[in-house]
Design a protein around this motif. Structure first.
Motif, mmCIF file in Angstrom:
data_model
loop_
_atom_site.group_PDB
_atom_site.id
_atom_site.type_symbol
_atom_site.label_atom_id
_atom_site.label_comp_id
_atom_site.label_asym_id
_atom_site.label_seq_id
_atom_site.Cartn_x
_atom_site.Cartn_y
_atom_site.Cartn_z
ATOM 1 N N LEU A 132 0.813 -1.210 0.000
ATOM 2 C CA LEU A 132 0.000 0.000 0.000
ATOM 3 C C LEU A 132 0.847 1.260 0.000
ATOM 4 O O LEU A 132 1.974 1.271 0.497
ATOM 5 C CB LEU A 132 -0.900 0.037 1.258
ATOM 6 C CG LEU A 132 -1.950 -1.063 1.374
ATOM 7 C CD1 LEU A 132 -2.669 -0.948 2.713
ATOM 8 C CD2 LEU A 132 -2.934 -0.988 0.227
ATOM 9 N N THR A 133 0.253 2.339 -0.503
ATOM 10 C CA THR A 133 0.831 3.679 -0.385
ATOM 11 C C THR A 133 -0.195 4.563 0.298
ATOM 12 O O THR A 133 -1.388 4.485 -0.026
ATOM 13 C CB THR A 133 1.130 4.260 -1.790
ATOM 14 O OG1 THR A 133 2.155 3.472 -2.380
ATOM 15 C CG2 THR A 133 1.584 5.708 -1.719
ATOM 16 N N ALA A 134 0.267 5.389 1.231
ATOM 17 C CA ALA A 134 -0.628 6.339 1.911
ATOM 18 C C ALA A 134 -0.492 7.709 1.258
ATOM 19 O O ALA A 134 0.616 8.237 1.129
ATOM 20 C CB ALA A 134 -0.265 6.435 3.385
ATOM 21 N N ILE A 135 -1.613 8.268 0.831
ATOM 22 C CA ILE A 135 -1.614 9.618 0.259
ATOM 23 C C ILE A 135 -2.256 10.543 1.292
ATOM 24 O O ILE A 135 -3.436 10.384 1.625
ATOM 25 C CB ILE A 135 -2.442 9.660 -1.043
ATOM 26 C CG1 ILE A 135 -1.868 8.670 -2.058
ATOM 27 C CG2 ILE A 135 -2.496 11.062 -1.615
ATOM 28 C CD1 ILE A 135 -2.747 8.508 -3.285
ATOM 29 N N PRO A 136 -1.496 11.528 1.821
ATOM 30 C CA PRO A 136 -2.091 12.447 2.791
ATOM 31 C C PRO A 136 -3.197 13.266 2.135
ATOM 32 O O PRO A 136 -3.085 13.666 0.973
ATOM 33 C CB PRO A 136 -0.918 13.349 3.203
ATOM 34 C CG PRO A 136 0.309 12.692 2.676
ATOM 35 C CD PRO A 136 -0.105 11.844 1.521
ATOM 36 N N LEU A 137 -4.258 13.512 2.891
ATOM 37 C CA LEU A 137 -5.413 14.231 2.329
ATOM 38 C C LEU A 137 -5.469 15.692 2.770
ATOM 39 O O LEU A 137 -6.304 16.442 2.277
ATOM 40 C CB LEU A 137 -6.711 13.523 2.745
ATOM 41 C CG LEU A 137 -6.932 12.176 2.063
ATOM 42 C CD1 LEU A 137 -8.081 11.415 2.732
ATOM 43 C CD2 LEU A 137 -7.219 12.362 0.578
ATOM 44 N N HIS A 138 -4.607 16.088 3.708
ATOM 45 C CA HIS A 138 -4.701 17.462 4.233
ATOM 46 C C HIS A 138 -3.350 18.157 4.152
ATOM 47 O O HIS A 138 -2.337 17.520 4.069
ATOM 48 C CB HIS A 138 -5.187 17.439 5.684
ATOM 49 C CG HIS A 138 -6.542 16.804 5.797
ATOM 50 N ND1 HIS A 138 -7.705 17.514 5.682
ATOM 51 C CD2 HIS A 138 -6.906 15.500 5.972
ATOM 52 C CE1 HIS A 138 -8.733 16.659 5.811
ATOM 53 N NE2 HIS A 138 -8.271 15.454 5.978
#
Ligand SMILES: C[S@@+](CC[C@H](N)C(=O)[O-])C[C@H]1O[C@@H](n2cnc3c(N)ncnc32)[C@H](O)[C@@H]1O
Length: 138
Positions: A132-138
């Motif tokens: 998985l890759t985490a994409i920050p939303l803020h």
């Protein structure tokens, strides 16, 4: 609970799930991962699975047996919190074109919708990377 495929089991293990989290799954299909996540977040957490396909949501609802699990027909590029719905702590989207680069025309709107439906500091986890890759939303 039906067994998860090895692919979705790897996703489940890679997610930073814990009791009490409020989770949104985008493109949940028939809901196998959503059901497994609902077990992990427990009665104090919740999981909402959304999919733009009514057929997928009907299939998910047929086997939904967990109190903290809900499903809804919605496209992520038009998604918004309903009524007094609380924002989500974590988002996951596996094999969803609007977030994995296959539908770039939808991505900016999808990310904006997710940003407005999540708590500060939330990320969307997509199936790039290992696994998985985490994409920050803020
Ligand atoms: C390839 S399937 C993957 C299902 C499941 N996430 C998995 O990995 O087994 C993609 C799912 O995402 C849904 N989907 C595609 N684009 C979407 C969008 N923009 N908003 C919501 N759901 C979407 C499709 O209807 C389909 O059920």
């Amino acid at each position: 609970m039906a067994e998860l495929s090895p692919r979705l089991a790897a996703v489940l293990e890679a997610l930073p799930l814990r009791e009490g989290l409020r989770v949104l799954e985008v493109g949940c299909g028939p809901g196998a991962l959503a059901r497994a996540m609902a077990e992990r977040v427990g009665a104090t957490g919740s999981v909402l699975g959304i999919d733009r396909s009514p057929t997928a949501i009907q299939a998910a609802e047929r086997v939904s047996d967990h109190g903290s699990l809900d499903f809804r027909v919605a496209a992520i590029e038009r998604f918004r919190l309903m009524g007094r719905e609380r924002p989500f702590d974590l988002v996951v989207a596996i094999r969803v074109g609007a977030l994995d680069g296959r539908q770039p025309e939808l991505e900016a709107e999808a990310l904006a919708r997710l940003a407005s439906a999540t708590v500060p500091g939330a990320s969307v986890y997509i199936d790039r990377g290992d696994p998985l890759t985490a994409i920050p939303l803020h």
